[in-house]
Design an enzyme around this catalytic site. Structure first.
Site, mmCIF file in Angstrom:
data_model
loop_
_atom_site.group_PDB
_atom_site.id
_atom_site.type_symbol
_atom_site.label_atom_id
_atom_site.label_comp_id
_atom_site.label_asym_id
_atom_site.label_seq_id
_atom_site.Cartn_x
_atom_site.Cartn_y
_atom_site.Cartn_z
ATOM 1 N N ASP A 110 0.832 -1.197 0.000
ATOM 2 C CA ASP A 110 0.000 0.000 0.000
ATOM 3 C C ASP A 110 0.866 1.246 0.000
ATOM 4 O O ASP A 110 2.079 1.196 0.234
ATOM 5 C CB ASP A 110 -0.906 0.010 1.237
ATOM 6 C CG ASP A 110 -1.993 -1.060 1.171
ATOM 7 O OD1 ASP A 110 -2.344 -1.472 0.048
ATOM 8 O OD2 ASP A 110 -2.469 -1.475 2.242
ATOM 9 N N TYR A 166 7.057 -9.704 7.416
ATOM 10 C CA TYR A 166 6.858 -8.267 7.614
ATOM 11 C C TYR A 166 7.309 -7.874 9.014
ATOM 12 O O TYR A 166 7.330 -8.696 9.932
ATOM 13 C CB TYR A 166 5.381 -7.895 7.460
ATOM 14 C CG TYR A 166 4.870 -7.807 6.049
ATOM 15 C CD1 TYR A 166 4.859 -6.590 5.362
ATOM 16 C CD2 TYR A 166 4.365 -8.928 5.399
ATOM 17 C CE1 TYR A 166 4.370 -6.499 4.077
ATOM 18 C CE2 TYR A 166 3.874 -8.852 4.099
ATOM 19 C CZ TYR A 166 3.879 -7.625 3.447
ATOM 20 O OH TYR A 166 3.389 -7.546 2.161
#
Length: 255
Positions: free
Chosen positions: A55, A116
């Site tokens: 994003d 992540y």
């Protein structure tokens, strides 16, 4: 007769100035900029396929793409091409290496594990702006880790996914989910075979509600089983999120 060769590029980028990875109309993205520079270096139209999508504002310390080029002896020119790409790319995108692969190798579908990190700090620090999320109060790490352990008991994470995404399944296998203290803050580490859109940021937001005492760790069972995004916590800002590792069975990691 043209010879088509496929390559992986391992890249990293600071996502602050970009509207995510994937090419979009009327917005500057990492993929758009990388494609333009590849076209210039190889003097042909080059289209990349990324290992996933990020994003707007999300960073990556390791991200892979694949692309095809014709009539280029890449192994011989590898370092020269690498240098040319990095000279042309803006400061916030870098190519670490170029790797020849088989013609059917796929940066997205062949990845077996992705990792992540979400980074949080507590003291005002101008050098962490856009690179970490500042919180005023410290959450309870112990209870957040108790809740994090629950994630590994489930496969369907619809409750942490953006709605109306074009995926066949919301099932993911989480291999690790843990918070750790750092000298300058806290970091959430999570690894899985795949992730849904907005999934990590939604998980972090939910766990922080647990850490602030707004819900019990056991509430995650009901949230996950509901498969309803409205039951989970608010997504945290993009600035603290990093894609840090992508694994393939045929590429040796340099992390």
């Amino acid at each position: 007769m043209n010879t088509i060769r496929r390559y992986f590029a391992e890249i990293c980028f600071k996502g602050t100035q970009y509207h995510g990875w994937q090419v979009q109309p009327n917005a500057v993205t990492v993929q758009q900029v990388l494609n333009q520079m590849l076209n210039t270096v190889f003097r042909q139209t080059v289209e990349t396929v990324g290992c996933g999508r990020t994003d707007a504002g999300v960073h990556a310390t390791q991200f892979y793409v694949h692309f095809d080029v014709s009539d280029v002896d890449m192994p011989f020119e590898e370092q020269r091409s690498l240098n040319s790409l990095n000279a042309l790319l803006p400061y916030d995108i870098a190519v670490k290496r170029l790797i020849p692969v088989k013609p059917d190798a796929h940066a997205r579908f062949d990845a077996t594990l992705r990792s992540y990190e979400y980074r949080i700090h507590f003291e005002k620090d101008p050098f962490k702006k856009d690179l970490s999320w500042q919180l005023r109060d410290r959450p309870d790490i112990a209870v957040m880790n108790k809740a994090s352990a629950i994630l590994q008991q489930y496969r369907d994470f619809s409750c942490f996914s953006k709605s109306n995404t074009q995926v066949f399944t919301n099932n993911c296998m989480i291999k690790e989910a843990v918070w750790r203290e750092q000298a300058d803050g806290i970091v959430f580490y999570i690894s899985a075979d795949r992730f849904l859109r907005n999934m990590v940021r939604a998980i972090v937001g939910t766990l922080l509600e647990v850490g602030r005492g707004e819900m019990a760790p056991e509430a995650l069972h009901d949230i996950i089983m509901s498969k309803d995004r409205s039951n989970a916590g608010t997504s945290v800002p993009a600035c603290g999120l990093y894609l840090t590792a992508v694994h393939y069975p045929y590429i040796e990691s340099q992390n």
